[in-house]
Design a protein around this motif. Structure first.
Motif, PDB file in Angstrom:
ATOM      1  N   LYS A 168      -2.960 -10.169 -21.335  1.00  0.00           N
ATOM      2  CA  LYS A 168      -1.681  -9.523 -21.608  1.00  0.00           C
ATOM      3  C   LYS A 168      -1.135  -9.979 -22.952  1.00  0.00           C
ATOM      4  CE  LYS A 168      -0.583  -9.129 -16.688  1.00  0.00           C
ATOM      5  NZ  LYS A 168       0.377  -9.473 -15.608  1.00  0.00           N
ATOM      6  N   TYR A 169      -0.555  -9.053 -23.656  1.00  0.00           N
ATOM      7  CA  TYR A 169       0.002  -9.372 -24.969  1.00  0.00           C
ATOM      8  C   TYR A 169       1.171  -8.450 -25.279  1.00  0.00           C
ATOM      9  CZ  TYR A 169      -2.923  -5.358 -26.232  1.00  0.00           C
ATOM     10  OH  TYR A 169      -3.501  -4.111 -26.278  1.00  0.00           O
ATOM     11  N   GLU A 170       1.992  -8.906 -26.190  1.00  0.00           N
ATOM     12  CA  GLU A 170       3.046  -8.048 -26.719  1.00  0.00           C
ATOM     13  C   GLU A 170       2.693  -7.698 -28.152  1.00  0.00           C
ATOM     14  OE1 GLU A 170       6.862  -9.852 -26.981  1.00  0.00           O
ATOM     15  OE2 GLU A 170       6.171 -11.630 -28.037  1.00  0.00           O
ATOM     16  N   TYR A 252      -0.947  -8.870 -32.246  1.00  0.00           N
ATOM     17  CA  TYR A 252      -0.880  -9.113 -30.810  1.00  0.00           C
ATOM     18  C   TYR A 252      -0.463 -10.560 -30.562  1.00  0.00           C
ATOM     19  CZ  TYR A 252      -3.577  -4.818 -29.851  1.00  0.00           C
ATOM     20  OH  TYR A 252      -4.008  -3.535 -29.759  1.00  0.00           O
TER      21      TYR A 252
END
Length: 255
Positions: A168-170, A252
């Protein structure tokens, strides 16, 4: 530690050529992999260095030195020779477990960290894939019985599909004056150029898994930037320049 690491790498490289068969180092961190790749001395003409951790995007990987003659056979699969196994550890289903729960319980069994690679916890938190050396796999199956007061049952997980949860990343979309490390760092953690430079010079920043020493280092797509206390960032895309002559960049940040 780095001297010992290089010494072990040299020993394995020499042994692989002497025996004419692959020789392996235990699991290495991203930093250790990068360090061995950059500084280990071996004959590139006679030998090949590969890393494998059980699945494509693993963080911890074993290093393998392979005599090049093995690759004359087009069907040869070097990754099948790596001494890496997968153990499925399943909890009771009544309590969610974290990576820390699994790792802490495994370390309490007296197993060295280098024997264990990635521990990938299922999204439901009730089980985990443990990538480990073959000589640790049987021990885990026989002795890993509990984690965080929850019962654990283990079995070897071979020739079966492994579902790895996506990391998961923003996404950080920003503009920078240039692809220099200090400028990109400003976009990653929202600090001033001066602060970014001080952090780099203080040894708090790694670029592609090596501690950065030059704040003017040019970053490219795929570059990995780790900042102590802030986490890991990957440059996803470097675009064109806007009207203000600033470079568009997509980053990311793993969470």
């Amino acid at each position: 530690d780095t001297k010992i690491l290089l010494s072990r790498a040299q020993d394995n490289a020499e042994m692989a050529l002497k025996k004419g068969e692959p020789c392996f180092m235990p699991f290495l961190s991203d930093f250790e992999q990068a360090f061995v790749t950059r500084y280990a001395s071996y004959s590139r003409d006679d030998e090949k260095l590969l890393f494998f951790g059980g699945y494509k995007e693993s963080d911890y990987k074993c290093a393998g030195f392979f005599p090049r003659y093995l690759f004359y056979d087009e069907e040869y699969d070097p990754y099948a020779d790596f001494p890496v196994c997968t153990v499925l550890a399943e909890g009771s289903g009544f309590r969610r477990l974290t990576h820390r729960d699994f790792l802490g319980a495994i370390m309490s069994l007296g197993i060295k960290r280098e024997m264990i690679g990635d521990i990938v916890v299922a999204e439901d938190g009730f089980s985990a894939y443990i990538f480990c050396l073959k000589k640790a796999a049987d021990y885990l199956v026989d002795n890993f019985k509990a984690a965080a007061n929850d019962k654990i049952s283990c079995r070897l997980y071979a020739n079966e599909d492994i579902t790895i949860p996506e990391k998961k990343y923003e996404v950080i979309n920003a503009t920078v004056s240039s692809p220099r490390l200090d400028a990109v760092l400003c976009a990653c953690i929202n600090v001033s150029r001066e602060e970014a430079g001080k952090m780099i010079l203080s040894g708090l920043v790694s670029a592609d898994h090596i501690v950065a020493e030059d704040k003017s280092k040019i970053c490219g797509e795929g570059s990995v930037i780790s900042v102590r206390g802030y986490g890991k960032f990957v440059i996803n895309k470097i675009g064109d320049r806007n009207r203000r002559d600033r470079l568009r960049i997509s980053i990311y940040r793993y969470v």
